[in-house]
Design a protein around this motif. Structure first.
Motif, PDB file in Angstrom:
ATOM      1  N   LYS A 244       0.824  -1.215   0.000  1.00 22.56           N
ATOM      2  CA  LYS A 244       0.000   0.000   0.000  1.00 22.56           C
ATOM      3  C   LYS A 244       0.866   1.278   0.000  1.00 22.56           C
ATOM      4  O   LYS A 244       0.634   2.212   0.754  1.00 22.56           O
ATOM      5  CB  LYS A 244      -0.922   0.005   1.203  1.00 22.56           C
ATOM      6  CG  LYS A 244      -1.936  -1.145   1.185  1.00 22.56           C
ATOM      7  CD  LYS A 244      -2.846  -1.070   2.397  1.00 22.56           C
ATOM      8  CE  LYS A 244      -3.875  -2.210   2.361  1.00 22.56           C
ATOM      9  NZ  LYS A 244      -4.770  -2.182   3.547  1.00 22.56           N
ATOM     10  N   GLY A 245       1.851   1.276  -0.874  1.00 17.75           N
ATOM     11  CA  GLY A 245       2.679   2.482  -1.027  1.00 17.75           C
ATOM     12  C   GLY A 245       3.742   2.660   0.037  1.00 17.75           C
ATOM     13  O   GLY A 245       4.490   3.637   0.004  1.00 17.75           O
ATOM     14  N   ARG A 246       3.827   1.756   1.007  1.00 15.49           N
ATOM     15  CA  ARG A 246       4.816   1.853   2.066  1.00 15.49           C
ATOM     16  C   ARG A 246       5.885   0.773   1.890  1.00 15.49           C
ATOM     17  O   ARG A 246       5.611  -0.301   1.366  1.00 15.49           O
ATOM     18  CB  ARG A 246       4.153   1.694   3.439  1.00 15.49           C
ATOM     19  CG  ARG A 246       3.170   2.829   3.763  1.00 15.49           C
ATOM     20  CD  ARG A 246       2.492   2.557   5.104  1.00 15.49           C
ATOM     21  NE  ARG A 246       3.478   2.488   6.193  1.00 15.49           N
ATOM     22  CZ  ARG A 246       3.917   3.567   6.857  1.00 15.49           C
ATOM     23  NH1 ARG A 246       3.447   4.763   6.531  1.00 15.49           N
ATOM     24  NH2 ARG A 246       4.797   3.438   7.819  1.00 15.49           N
ATOM     25  N   LEU A 247       7.080   1.071   2.346  1.00 17.81           N
ATOM     26  CA  LEU A 247       8.186   0.132   2.257  1.00 17.81           C
ATOM     27  C   LEU A 247       8.482  -0.441   3.643  1.00 17.81           C
ATOM     28  O   LEU A 247       8.734   0.312   4.587  1.00 17.81           O
ATOM     29  CB  LEU A 247       9.446   0.815   1.712  1.00 17.81           C
ATOM     30  CG  LEU A 247       9.382   1.293   0.252  1.00 17.81           C
ATOM     31  CD1 LEU A 247      10.716   1.927  -0.146  1.00 17.81           C
ATOM     32  CD2 LEU A 247       9.059   0.145  -0.690  1.00 17.81           C
ATOM     33  N   THR A 248       8.453  -1.750   3.742  1.00 15.68           N
ATOM     34  CA  THR A 248       8.756  -2.433   5.000  1.00 15.68           C
ATOM     35  C   THR A 248       9.965  -3.328   4.780  1.00 15.68           C
ATOM     36  O   THR A 248       9.992  -4.118   3.830  1.00 15.68           O
ATOM     37  CB  THR A 248       7.566  -3.292   5.457  1.00 15.68           C
ATOM     38  OG1 THR A 248       6.412  -2.462   5.575  1.00 15.68           O
ATOM     39  CG2 THR A 248       7.877  -3.957   6.792  1.00 15.68           C
ATOM     40  N   PRO A 249      11.028  -3.204   5.638  1.00 18.23           N
ATOM     41  CA  PRO A 249      12.214  -4.047   5.453  1.00 18.23           C
ATOM     42  C   PRO A 249      11.870  -5.533   5.517  1.00 18.23           C
ATOM     43  O   PRO A 249      11.079  -5.963   6.363  1.00 18.23           O
ATOM     44  CB  PRO A 249      13.113  -3.649   6.633  1.00 18.23           C
ATOM     45  CG  PRO A 249      12.635  -2.297   7.035  1.00 18.23           C
ATOM     46  CD  PRO A 249      11.157  -2.292   6.793  1.00 18.23           C
ATOM     47  N   THR A 250      12.445  -6.303   4.616  1.00 15.96           N
ATOM     48  CA  THR A 250      12.266  -7.754   4.643  1.00 15.96           C
ATOM     49  C   THR A 250      13.156  -8.347   5.745  1.00 15.96           C
ATOM     50  O   THR A 250      14.010  -7.654   6.318  1.00 15.96           O
ATOM     51  CB  THR A 250      12.673  -8.370   3.298  1.00 15.96           C
ATOM     52  OG1 THR A 250      14.066  -8.088   3.070  1.00 15.96           O
ATOM     53  CG2 THR A 250      11.862  -7.788   2.162  1.00 15.96           C
TER      54      THR A 250
END
Length: 296
Positions: free
Chosen positions: A52-58
């Motif tokens: 949803k347009g956000r970046l979350t670290p893997t």
């Protein structure tokens, strides 16, 4: 990962978005996205999940970040050091000079420079004239300051000042304290010989030959300031450079120039194949100013 990949990854991880990363790095968002994609392609796994347009670290990014952060901090340290070098706030200056210049001129120049550039280190050697040149040729100093040096190939010289040989005498010998004396006026006094003191000794010897006058010495020393201190003890007279004379003047001694004067240049030397660092170049300007002020 390349250094640019590390920089982009670190910026996105710590700011939480490509937009913020682009702002702190002063680049465009498409540029950040392109570098991130290239980094992930080379690594063979994703660094961030796009939800949803956000970046979350893997999970892989989480495992990688600690190591990346160490490199990033080192990069910042390198950048800060480079900036300090650019601003002449970091570095080392290695100087070799005649002991005579250690009484006032060199210490004063160092003090003034140090007040403005606290993180610049100094290494100062005071050795006799010939040894100063040898120290430079052996790369044991960056900058050599000495009297009337011989011209040598591969060595650049900059004249800092003109100085002179002077007579240091007990005031009781010349109660009127003359400012000028001739060799002929010194013949009747005990003379303290400096011995083989390089180009300045040659300068005095040439004048003696021209005037057909010799000064007999019962005391010979190797260091100018010892000769000046012996005069203060009432032993005799001596001929030294003006820096030494003024640095060792006492209540019972005075200084006279030769008539006509015996002048010589004071020069800064450095090797042509080893350019001066930025901090050394800047310090040289302080030294030039100090010599100029000292001569007034």
């Amino acid at each position: 990962m390349r250094l640019r990949h590390i920089e982009i990854f670190h910026a996105i991880y710590t700011t939480g978005s490509i937009t913020n990363a682009a702002k702190i790095l002063h680049v465009s968002q498409p540029s950040v996205s392109k570098v991130l994609s290239h980094a992930e392609m080379q690594l063979g796994f994703d660094l961030f999940e796009r939800v949803k347009g956000r970046l979350t670290p893997t999970d892989e990014a989480e495992m990688l970040f600690d190591e990346v952060d160490k490199i990033y901090q080192q990069m910042r340290s390198i950048k800060n050091t480079a900036e300090n070098i650019k601003k002449s706030e970091y570095g080392q200056i290695n100087i070799a000079g005649s002991p005579a210049l250690g009484f006032d001129v060199i210490p004063s120049a160092i003090a003034k420079y140090h007040h403005k550039h606290h993180q610049v280190n100094f290494n100062v050697q005071t050795v006799h004239n010939d040894a100063v040149m040898q120290t430079l040729l052996e790369h044991k100093c960056d900058l050599a300051i000495l009297f009337a040096p011989n011209v040598m190939p591969g060595v650049t010289s900059i004249e800092l000042a003109q100085s002179e040989l002077v007579i240091v005498y007990p005031k009781v010998s010349f109660p009127d304290c003359p400012k000028e004396l001739t060799l002929n006026q010194l013949k009747e006094f005990e003379y303290i010989d400096i011995g083989d003191s390089g180009p300045l000794a040659d300068l005095l010897w040439t004048r003696m030959m021209k005037d057909n006058i010799s000064l007999e010495a019962l005391i010979k020393v190797q260091t100018y300031f010892i000769a000046a201190r012996l005069v203060a003890q009432g032993v005799g007279i001596c001929v030294v450079d003006r820096f030494t004379a003024e640095g060792n003047l006492s209540d019972n001694t005075a200084i006279a120039s030769f008539n006509p004067p015996l002048t010589f240049p004071v020069k800064a030397l450095y090797l042509e194949n080893k350019s001066l660092s930025k901090v050394s170049q800047e310090f040289l300007s302080y030294l030039t100013t100090e010599f100029s002020d000292d001569s007034k």
